[in-house]
Structure formats: C-alpha cells, structure tokens
Scaffold this motif. Structure first.
Motif, PDB file in Angstrom:
ATOM      1  N   TYR A   1      -0.069   4.430  -2.456  1.00  0.00           N
ATOM      2  CA  TYR A   1      -0.434   5.766  -2.000  1.00  0.00           C
ATOM      3  C   TYR A   1       0.567   6.807  -2.501  1.00  0.00           C
ATOM      4  O   TYR A   1       0.177   7.931  -2.832  1.00  0.00           O
TER       5      TYR A   1
ATOM      6  N   LEU B   1      -1.089   9.763  -4.840  1.00  0.00           N
ATOM      7  CA  LEU B   1      -1.073  11.143  -4.359  1.00  0.00           C
ATOM      8  C   LEU B   1      -0.728  12.114  -5.465  1.00  0.00           C
ATOM      9  O   LEU B   1      -0.979  13.325  -5.337  1.00  0.00           O
TER      10      LEU B   1
ATOM     11  N   ARG C   1       0.794  -1.220   0.000  1.00  0.00           N
ATOM     12  CA  ARG C   1       0.000   0.000   0.000  1.00  0.00           C
ATOM     13  C   ARG C   1       0.838   1.288   0.000  1.00  0.00           C
ATOM     14  O   ARG C   1       0.428   2.262  -0.644  1.00  0.00           O
TER      15      ARG C   1
ATOM     16  N   PHE D   1      -6.997  -2.020  -2.463  1.00  0.00           N
ATOM     17  CA  PHE D   1      -6.744  -0.585  -2.362  1.00  0.00           C
ATOM     18  C   PHE D   1      -7.923   0.091  -1.682  1.00  0.00           C
ATOM     19  O   PHE D   1      -9.071  -0.053  -2.112  1.00  0.00           O
TER      20      PHE D   1
ATOM     21  N   THR E   1      -6.036   5.583   5.720  1.00  0.00           N
ATOM     22  CA  THR E   1      -6.758   6.789   5.326  1.00  0.00           C
ATOM     23  C   THR E   1      -6.623   6.978   3.827  1.00  0.00           C
ATOM     24  O   THR E   1      -5.503   7.036   3.309  1.00  0.00           O
ATOM     25  N   PRO E   2      -7.708   7.063   3.094  1.00  0.00           N
ATOM     26  CA  PRO E   2      -7.601   7.199   1.647  1.00  0.00           C
ATOM     27  C   PRO E   2      -7.014   8.548   1.261  1.00  0.00           C
ATOM     28  O   PRO E   2      -7.139   9.530   1.998  1.00  0.00           O
ATOM     29  N   PRO E   3      -6.346   8.626   0.121  1.00  0.00           N
ATOM     30  CA  PRO E   3      -5.814   9.906  -0.345  1.00  0.00           C
ATOM     31  C   PRO E   3      -6.938  10.823  -0.792  1.00  0.00           C
ATOM     32  O   PRO E   3      -8.127  10.503  -0.677  1.00  0.00           O
TER      33      PRO E   3
ATOM     34  N   PHE F   1      -9.873   3.258  -0.987  1.00  0.00           N
ATOM     35  CA  PHE F   1     -10.100   4.615  -1.475  1.00  0.00           C
ATOM     36  C   PHE F   1     -11.307   5.260  -0.790  1.00  0.00           C
ATOM     37  O   PHE F   1     -11.869   6.231  -1.286  1.00  0.00           O
TER      38      PHE F   1
ATOM     39  N   TYR G   1      -1.504   2.896   6.378  1.00  0.00           N
ATOM     40  CA  TYR G   1      -2.065   3.552   5.205  1.00  0.00           C
ATOM     41  C   TYR G   1      -3.525   3.134   5.061  1.00  0.00           C
ATOM     42  O   TYR G   1      -3.917   2.451   4.133  1.00  0.00           O
TER      43      TYR G   1
END
Length: 565
Positions: free
Chosen positions: A213, A217, A209, A265, A244-246, A267, A242
């Motif tokens: 990310y 980003l 991950r 993933f 928290t989603p971008p 999101f 990781y």
C-alpha cells in the motif's frame, strides 16, 4: 805469397776480462725501420685508459637514446596501422543504428537475460561503449532490490531517455528489517513516479500488505503504456488493517493493460482495472478477501479475448447468488455463457471446487489446449463440463490432475473425446487402476492416439501387467522397431552414420504419420513412474528399452531418506 792480416790476441780473450771501450770509434748511426703498406703495421699511440672509457660510455648512451626514440616512433606507427586495419573491418564499419539494433536483439531477445552482458559490450572498444550508452532500450529494464541500488536505478533512468520502461521492485518474502524495506520501497517509488507515463510493465513484490500500500499510493498518475501488471504480497495470511483499497491505481487509466497478476492484494476488485485482459492470474486470497464467483464472472465478461486464466490458493467460500443453483445448473445447461474463443490455458490450483465448477459452467472454451486441476477434491462435475464441451470442440493437448478425486469411468469417457491429447499428468491419484491403462491400450477405437508423455507420479493402484500392456500397445505396428539403449556403442560417431540415422528417423516419422492417419497411436516418448512402489528396478529397465525417457525416483522420507516400501 799471400798476405794475411794479423788478428790481435785480445780478440780471443774472455769477455769477462775484456772491457769495452768506445773511444776512438765514430758514433753509431740510427737504425732505419722498414716501412709497410698495411694499416695493421702502423704504430698508433694509445691514449690514457680513463679517457677511452668515458668516451665509449657516452657513445653508447647516445645510441640508446636514438634507439628508444625509434622504438617509440615504431610503436606509434604500429598503433596507427592497427587502427587503420580495424577501420577496414566490416564489424567496425557497421552504422551505429544497425549496431544498436544488434545489441538490443542480443541482450533483450535471447531468452535468459545476462546482467553483465551490457558492461561486457562496453568493454570491447570506445565506439561500442558509445553506441551502448546511446541505446535506450538496453537501459529500459530497471530493478530495485537488495542487490540493485537506487543509484543504479537513477543511472539507468537517465540513459533510457524516453523509452518504455520495465520496472521491478523486488524485496521478496523477507520480513526482517521491515522499516528499512518500507523506506527503500518509498524512495524507489518516488524515483519511478515521474516516469509512470512511459511504464510498459510494473512488477511489485513485497513481504506484506503495508509495503504494497505504501508503494501503490504513489501510483496515481495515468499509465497509458502499461501492458503488464504484477503485484505480489508474500505473507497474505496475516490480519492487518490494510483492508481498504487505495485510490484507483494509475488513476483508472490503463488502456493498454493486457496481463494482470495479483497475489494477496486487495484493490476492491475494480472492474476498470480488469477490462480487456488477455492474461489473468489471481492467487493468495483467503477468507473475506476471496472474490466471489459473481465477481470473477463479471471480470471474465469484460475480457472476451482472454488467453490464459489461473486461479491459485483461494478459499472455497460459497457465493450467495450462485451456490444455491450449482446442482441445478449441472442438469440444465446455462444459456447465457461467456464465450472465450481465445482461451488456451486454464489452471485451477487449490482454487476451491465451488469456484472452479461455477466458472467452468458459465464459460465456453472451444480452443482450450492446456488444463490443470490440482487439490480440488471431487472434480467429477468439472469432468462432466469438459465432456460436454468436447462434444462440440475441445482440442486439449495438456491435462494435469493432481490430488483430486473422480470416477474412473467418467474420466475414461472424457479421454475418449480427447484425440488431440499429447501430455497426460496424473499425480497422487488413487482412482487410476489397471482398468484405465487397459482402456488406453484398447484398439477399438484408440483412446488418445497422440499421447506421447505420460506421468503416473504417486499412483499406486495399477499393476505392472497393465502398464506393460499399455507400453507395448503404443509401439509401432511394424515387426522391427527401434529399442532405446543407454550404452556408449549406440552413440553415432561418423557423419555417414549420422546421416543414415537421420534417414531412419525420418522414415520412422513418416510411418508414424501414416499410422496416425490409419488410426494407429503415437509411440510413448516419456513415462514417469516416480513414487510408484509397485514398480521394481527390473521393470524400470524393461521400460527403458521401449521408452526414450523413463523417470523413476523412490519415495523419500521427511529427511530425504528412501522410505520403506
């Protein structure tokens, strides 16, 4: 009386005793030579030898120089002639636009892509090289991986001009040298970031991950042309921070997105990204990352034109608003169903029976043609939902059930409602016995009359008699029918024999179609009895006489050795 001159006695003396004397004699006049008219008889005085050799060598050198000049002139004339003849060829008279289209079709639309195809075209001639360099679609597929460098990506970007791009960042499941992979991913995304506005497809495959990310980003610009999005994280079982989603991917503006495939993933399950999809594939979500059934249903409501749905490797967690009503909804049908009129392919592979049952109970799929149910434990509720759908319309052609439990009677009731089924694959199913095969052999009425491909991989609950009866029941109704042989004599060797064989096949197909209209079944074309220990080699040979393709491999151990039956 004649007078004779007297000869002196000295004339008869010995020459040794005689001494010549020229005194008293007149001088001898020079001898006159005879003159001839032929040139060979002339006397030519020869010059000295060293002067003749130097002269001849100089003459030969002069002639060699003239011949070399003539040969060069001949080579130039041949080159001009060859070039002139080539210019008269229809291939070289093609306009550059038409040749560019031919290159695009040959490279991009012929199935399996050959990475050396474009360089090979460029080596034909300078004209082809110029046409290839000025064809942006040939350079639209750009990949960055351990085998594709950043310099190559920059070069293809410059040659693609403003053509829509197909971008792939693929570093596979390797976790070695993670720092270098992170650097490569960041550099690649920095190259692609200014061109996201013309990206048509984006594929990202990274080990974990953090890599995903770090790449996403840098995907905050609009993607108005994006149609296919694939994000795959190979190692999804690891716990990292990781979660928290971008920021919204592509600024939340992907109006042309039609295919979305996400593996492990997170999101945030942004519904804006999942709207108006035609292909949805989700997999690799476990524990807290698993989406609830409510979330999946909300996504499906936004995709009324969905054509393919695949859920793979997801934890079977109970969703709070839905899990309490599952059993009641099995008895009372859901009134507000999601109508997916274009859904043709659905796959549930280790997706959890709760998710599968909840989704299938809330959607209608009148045009479903392919269904896969694998590792779902008890699928009786799903079979019940399929039976309910088949009462109205269910043109199912492909059905695969692997490592699941179900009631044999319920399964046969469903097959009776699937007359369009062509392929039936049953893998590691213990509930298939001789009763199922006898039901498929029944003629009142025929069950799955269009069935042509049958797989019984790892199914060991049926016996040989029921399988033989099933195969014989699917043979044509005529008294004489073709057997399938594997000998060399059966190979067609002449054109007339091939034509006759083609006519026989056509007549047989016509008879099969006529028998189908009359209610007769199709003949089996393939049967798979792999890992069926109750089937001996003699039985397999019998099957090969009446079925075109028979697959049979014995069960193997851990190291590939044949297992003891």
């Amino acid at each position: 009386m004649s007078t004779y001159s007297r000869i002196p006695a000295s004339a008869f003396t010995s020459p040794r005793r005689r001494r010549s004397s020229l005194k008293g004699y007149p001088p001898i006049s020079p001898i006159k030579t005879r003159v001839y008219n032929t040139p060979d008889d002339f006397y030519v005085p020869r010059s000295p030898a060293f002067m003749s050799i130097a002269y001849l060598r100089d003459a030969i050198s002069i002639i060699d120089t003239k011949m070399a000049a003539l040969l060069r002139e001949r080579a130039e004339l041949e080159t001009k002639l060859e070039h002139t003849v080539r210019l008269q060829s229809p291939v070289l008279r093609l306009p550059s636009e038409l040749l560019s289209s031919i290159f695009s079709i040959g490279v991009l639309e012929m199935g399996d892509e050959n990475p050396v195809m474009v360089p090979t075209l460029m080596l034909v001639c300078r004209y082809w090289a110029e046409v290839a360099l000025n064809t942006p679609t040939l350079w639209a597929k750009i990949s960055v991986s351990p085998h594709d460098s950043l310099a190559k990506a920059r070069r293809r970007l410059s040659r693609s001009k403003s053509c829509p791009l197909d971008i792939t960042v693929n570093f596979g499941p390797r976790i070695e040298y993670t720092s270098s992979i992170t650097e490569q991913v960041i550099l690649a995304m920095d190259i692609f970031r200014p061109h996201l506005w013309r990206t048509r497809s984006f594929n990202l495959s990274v080990p974990n991950r953090p890599h995903a990310y770090a790449a996403l980003l840098r995907c905050q610009e609009d993607a108005p042309l994006l149609e296919h999005l694939t994000i795959q994280v190979s190692h999804s079982m690891q716990d990292d921070h990781y979660s928290t989603p971008p920021l919204p991917l592509f600024n939340g503006r992907t109006p042309q997105l039609r295919s979305c495939s996400l593996t492990s993933f997170n999101f945030g399950w942004d519904l804006k990204l999942m709207a108006r999809l035609r292909v949805l594939k989700l997999g690799g979500y476990f524990n807290s990352f698993t989406p609830s059934a409510t979330t999946l249903l909300d996504i499906l409501r936004q995709c009324p034109e969905l054509e393919e749905l695949a859920l793979r490797n997801m934890s079977d967690v109970d969703s709070s608003p839905c899990s309490g009503r599952v059993q009641d909804e099995m008895d009372s049908p859901v009134t507000s169903k999601i109508h997916l009129a274009r859904l043709k392919k659905a796959s549930f592979y280790y997706a959890g029976i709760a998710h599968t049952r909840e989704i299938m109970s809330h959607i209608s799929f009148p045009n479903l043609e392919s269904l896969e149910l694998s590792f779902l434990e008890n699928v009786n509720p799903v079979l019940h939902l399929l039976y309910a759908q088949a009462l109205t319309r269910l043109p199912l052609k492909y059905l695969r059930i692997e490592a699941c439990l179900f009631g044999e009677l319920k399964f046969m009731n469903l097959l009776r409602k699937l007359p369009s089924l062509v392929t039936l694959e049953l893998v590691d199913i213990e509930d298939i016995s001789h009763h199922s095969l006898k039901a498929l052999s029944s003629t009142h009425p025929w069950v799955c009359p269009r069935l042509e491909f049958m797989t019984l991989d790892g199914c060991m609950s049926f016996d040989w008699d029921s399988l033989r009866t099933f195969v014989e029941s699917r043979l044509p109704a005529t008294q004489v029918y073709q057997r399938f042989h594997t000998s060399v004599a059966s190979i067609v060797s002449t054109a007339s024999a091939a034509a006759a064989d083609h006519a026989r096949i056509k007549n047989r197909q016509d008879r099969n179609a006529h028998s189908a209209l009359l209610g007769g079944p199709q003949r089996l074309l393939m049967i798979d009895v792999t890992r069926c220990n109750q089937i001996s080699k003699e039985m397999v040979q019998w099957l090969r006489m009446y079925v075109a393709s028979v697959k049979c491999e014995p069960a193997k151990g851990v190291w590939g050795e044949p297992a003891m039956s």
